[in-house]
Design a protein around this motif. Structure first.
Motif, short mmCIF file in Angstrom:
data_model
loop_
_atom_site.label_atom_id
_atom_site.label_comp_id
_atom_site.label_asym_id
_atom_site.label_seq_id
_atom_site.Cartn_x
_atom_site.Cartn_y
_atom_site.Cartn_z
N GLU A 1 0.83 -1.19 0.00
CA GLU A 1 0.00 0.00 0.00
C GLU A 1 0.88 1.26 0.00
OE1 GLU A 1 -2.23 -0.74 3.46
OE2 GLU A 1 -3.30 -2.45 2.61
N ARG A 2 2.16 1.10 -0.26
CA ARG A 2 3.05 2.26 -0.26
C ARG A 2 2.67 3.22 -1.37
NH1 ARG A 2 8.75 -0.02 -1.09
NH2 ARG A 2 7.57 -1.38 -2.49
N SER A 3 2.60 4.47 -1.04
CA SER A 3 2.13 5.46 -2.00
C SER A 3 3.02 5.54 -3.23
CB SER A 3 2.03 6.83 -1.32
OG SER A 3 3.30 7.24 -0.83
N GLU A 4 4.32 5.33 -3.06
CA GLU A 4 5.20 5.47 -4.22
C GLU A 4 4.96 4.36 -5.25
OE1 GLU A 4 7.79 3.48 -0.97
OE2 GLU A 4 6.20 4.98 -1.13
N VAL A 5 4.59 3.17 -4.79
CA VAL A 5 4.32 2.08 -5.71
C VAL A 5 3.05 2.35 -6.50
CG1 VAL A 5 3.81 -0.39 -5.93
CG2 VAL A 5 5.52 0.40 -4.26
N THR A 6 1.99 2.71 -5.79
CA THR A 6 0.72 2.97 -6.48
C THR A 6 0.81 4.20 -7.37
OG1 THR A 6 -0.08 4.12 -4.50
CG2 THR A 6 -0.72 1.82 -4.76
N ALA A 7 1.55 5.20 -6.94
CA ALA A 7 1.70 6.41 -7.77
C ALA A 7 2.43 6.08 -9.06
CB ALA A 7 2.45 7.49 -7.00
N ALA B 1 -15.89 9.96 -2.29
CA ALA B 1 -14.73 10.82 -2.01
C ALA B 1 -14.72 12.08 -2.87
CB ALA B 1 -13.45 10.02 -2.25
N GLN B 2 -15.51 12.10 -3.94
CA GLN B 2 -15.53 13.27 -4.81
C GLN B 2 -16.41 14.38 -4.26
OE1 GLN B 2 -13.23 12.67 -7.27
NE2 GLN B 2 -13.21 10.72 -6.15
N HIS B 3 -17.32 14.07 -3.32
CA HIS B 3 -18.21 15.13 -2.83
C HIS B 3 -18.40 15.09 -1.31
CE1 HIS B 3 -21.89 12.49 -2.36
NE2 HIS B 3 -21.16 11.74 -3.16
N ALA B 4 -17.67 14.22 -0.62
CA ALA B 4 -17.74 14.16 0.84
C ALA B 4 -16.39 14.54 1.44
CB ALA B 4 -18.12 12.75 1.30
N THR B 5 -16.42 15.36 2.46
CA THR B 5 -15.18 15.77 3.12
C THR B 5 -14.52 14.58 3.80
OG1 THR B 5 -16.13 17.96 3.51
CG2 THR B 5 -14.20 17.34 4.82
N THR C 1 -7.76 0.71 -4.43
CA THR C 1 -8.62 1.38 -5.42
C THR C 1 -8.51 2.89 -5.27
OG1 THR C 1 -10.19 -0.44 -5.71
CG2 THR C 1 -11.03 1.80 -6.05
N LEU C 2 -8.62 3.38 -4.05
CA LEU C 2 -8.55 4.82 -3.81
C LEU C 2 -7.18 5.38 -4.18
CD1 LEU C 2 -10.44 4.97 -0.38
CD2 LEU C 2 -11.32 5.68 -2.61
N ALA C 3 -6.13 4.68 -3.76
CA ALA C 3 -4.78 5.17 -4.03
C ALA C 3 -4.48 5.17 -5.52
CB ALA C 3 -3.76 4.31 -3.28
N LEU C 4 -4.84 4.08 -6.20
CA LEU C 4 -4.53 3.96 -7.61
C LEU C 4 -5.36 4.93 -8.45
CD1 LEU C 4 -2.61 2.29 -9.33
CD2 LEU C 4 -4.41 0.59 -9.61
N SER C 5 -6.51 5.35 -7.91
CA SER C 5 -7.37 6.30 -8.62
C SER C 5 -7.05 7.75 -8.28
CB SER C 5 -8.84 6.01 -8.28
OG SER C 5 -9.20 4.71 -8.70
N PRO D 1 -8.59 10.72 -2.26
CA PRO D 1 -8.17 10.83 -0.87
C PRO D 1 -8.36 9.51 -0.13
CG PRO D 1 -9.61 12.66 -1.47
CD PRO D 1 -9.67 11.68 -2.60
N GLU D 2 -7.60 9.29 0.92
CA GLU D 2 -7.75 8.09 1.73
C GLU D 2 -9.08 8.13 2.48
OE1 GLU D 2 -4.51 7.52 4.37
OE2 GLU D 2 -3.00 7.37 2.78
N ALA D 3 -9.61 6.95 2.77
CA ALA D 3 -10.84 6.82 3.55
C ALA D 3 -10.51 6.21 4.90
CB ALA D 3 -11.87 5.97 2.81
N ASP D 4 -11.42 6.37 5.84
CA ASP D 4 -11.32 5.74 7.15
C ASP D 4 -11.91 4.34 7.01
OD1 ASP D 4 -11.34 4.99 9.78
OD2 ASP D 4 -12.74 6.54 10.46
#
Length: 510
Positions: free
Chosen positions: A5-11, A188-192, A210-214, A217-220
């Motif tokens: 789930e490392r951000s650099e890999v998904t980015a 995530a597109q319309h909720a804070t 899914t969220l990271a690759l798209s 923002p991260e979700a709880d």
């Protein structure tokens, strides 16, 4: 599923996918409409034929969508192989699937461990849904009778729910039973703040990817059943595509509720009321039983929590044999030993017989917490085609209920209305007849409703441009037809109210 789930890999992976045009539009252009449609039916041969080249896009389609082993040298041209091998996104090995174009004998072949599927957002965003291999619509392997902890990808149910969801800006949203995170991604597109729950930890892992690759923002993300992980919290929007299938037992957790009959759907709807903020929406897909001696409308009406308005739309009804066969095929049971298939079929029918179930309905349930002492509950059957997305149509439905609740007949006649956009009139009658037998008003947007009106209703709707009050229009019609104005004012508000309720007429300034 040991994915990083490392951000650099998904980015880096997202950048590579976009660079190769591995998008919904790119797929359609590469495969063509016929192969693209076949893939949605889980038929992969046309797509395999369309990806015989060695371009970067062909490589990605074979790797992530068709589950084929691809020579390492080809993969290295488009993807950062070493980080993806280290993270578990890719593994070394030959094809596990038979079929045309297999690279089973290729030395040094690489395979993907998950399905990564392009998904077009509502405003043209390039998103990617991560799920288990073969578990998206068009998955090369098919779901079959696989491990019950499987995580599904994009399907008709998930896109339907995304399309009907109200998309107004909100502070908080909750996705119950998130699966691969499709609803959380939309929210995530319309909720804070987005919270997502699932009983399956693999599902939460897929949602995070899914969220990271798209690029969202991260979700709880919280592990647990239904509302248990968010006990005591409230939200402005709740969405859920739950495991609504009514089955004997809970063999497949991705679809089977694990409660008796339609109890899971009832529970998730009933318990939503206390978790909604004032004015908030809760939107679900659900199945419900049609039980002998009971109206299905009364069954689902009893699910509506206190203090909530509701709009429940039954889209389809299947008899118990059709329903059992559908979900036995979904699990791949029709490909098992005939005796085992027959035994499972019998178990489904035994379950339905014990519950006196004669059919199963499928549809949409939307709640809105209004706090009204006189809640509006609309329950209808509408199996006809609609125009997605319907989120604005849903929001407007509840706004109209508020309007009608606060306007008696006198207020209705004093108000001004306009005819909704793209409403057409149809006249039905015998050829050559002076007057039609009846007039139909038909919508070409949203729910695409059609309703019969009398000549007064048709004439009234036709001149509604917001300049005259309803009462003055009726007085003019009375003068033209010779009818008593008071009598016309007395009998017409019910028809006006229906046209407003169904969205044919819109109050000015609402």
């Amino acid at each position: 599923m040991p994915l990083s789930e490392r951000s650099e890999v998904t980015a880096r992976l997202r950048e590579a996918l976009l660079g190769a045009d591995f998008t919904a539009d790119g797929l359609l252009e590469l495969l063509g409409a016929s192969a693209y449609a076949a893939l949605a039916r889980s038929e992969t041969v046309p797509a395999l034929r369309a990806t015989r080249g060695d371009g970067d896009l062909e490589t990605l389609v074979r790797l992530f969508l068709l589950q084929r082993s691809v020579p390492r040298a080809r993969v290295e041209r488009v993807l950062p192989v070493e980080p993806l091998l280290g993270s578990g996104w890719l593994v070394e090995g030959a094809d596990e699937l038979p079929g045309e174009g297999a690279d089973a004998g290729a030395a040094g072949g690489l395979r993907a461990t998950v399905d990564v599927r392009p998904y077009g957002g509502p405003d043209g965003e390039d998103w990617f849904i991560v799920s288990d291999l073969g578990c998206a619509v068009g998955g090369a392997g098919g779901i079959g009778s696989r491990d019950e902890g499987v995580v599904l990808g994009v399907g008709g149910a998930s896109t339907t729910l995304a399309g009907i969801t109200v998309r107004t800006p909100v502070a908080s949203a909750l996705d119950v039973g998130t699966g691969s995170g499709i609803q959380a991604l939309h929210a995530a597109q319309h909720a804070t703040r987005v919270t997502a729950t699932d009983l399956n930890p693999r599902a939460l892992h897929c949602t995070r990817l899914t969220l990271a690759l798209s690029g969202a923002p991260e979700a709880d993300l919280r592990e647990g059943s239904l509302y248990e992980p968010v006990d005591g919290e409230t939200y402005d929007l709740i969405v859920s595509n739950p495991p609504f299938v009514i089955s004997p037992g809970a063999r497949l957790t991705y679809r089977d509720g694990g409660m008796g009959g339609d109890d899971l759907c009832r529970s998730i709807v009933q318990q939503a009321g206390d978790r909604l903020n004032e004015g908030g929406y809760a939107q679900f897909l659900a199945n419900w039983q049609h039980v002998e001696g009971e109206e299905w409308t009364e069954r689902v009406r009893s699910w509506v929590p206190r203090g909530c308005d509701a709009w429940i739309v039954q889209r389809e009804v299947q008899d118990i044999t059709q329903y059992a066969e559908l979900w036995l095929r979904d699990a791949g049971d029709h490909r098992t030993d005939p005796a085992e298939y027959a035994a499972r079929y019998d178990a489904w029918l035994d379950e339905f017989e014990a519950r006196k179930t004669k059919g199963v309905g499928f549809g949409w349930i939307t709640l809105r917490r209004s706090g009204s002492a006189e809640p509006s509950v609309t329950i209808e059957e509408w199996p006809h085609p609609v125009e997605q997305p319907l989120g604005e149509t849903v929001r407007a439905h509840f706004a109209r209920q508020d309007y009608l609740r606060t306007h008696d007949d006198a207020a209705l006649l004093a108000d001004h209305f306009t005819l909704a956009a793209e409403v057409m009139q149809e006249q039905v009658g015998l050829p050559g007849a002076e007057d039609p037998e009846h007039v139909v008003l038909r919508q070409h947007r949203g729910m695409r409703r059609a309703t019969k009106v009398d000549t007064v209703g048709a004439g009234f709707a036709g001149v509604c441009d917001g300049t005259l009050s309803a009462g003055r229009i009726l007085d003019a019609i009375a003068q033209l037809t010779g009818e008593e104005p008071v009598a016309l004012r007395d009998r017409t508000p019910a028809q006006i109210r229906l046209l407003v309720e169904q969205g044919f007429l819109e109050p000015v300034g609402r």
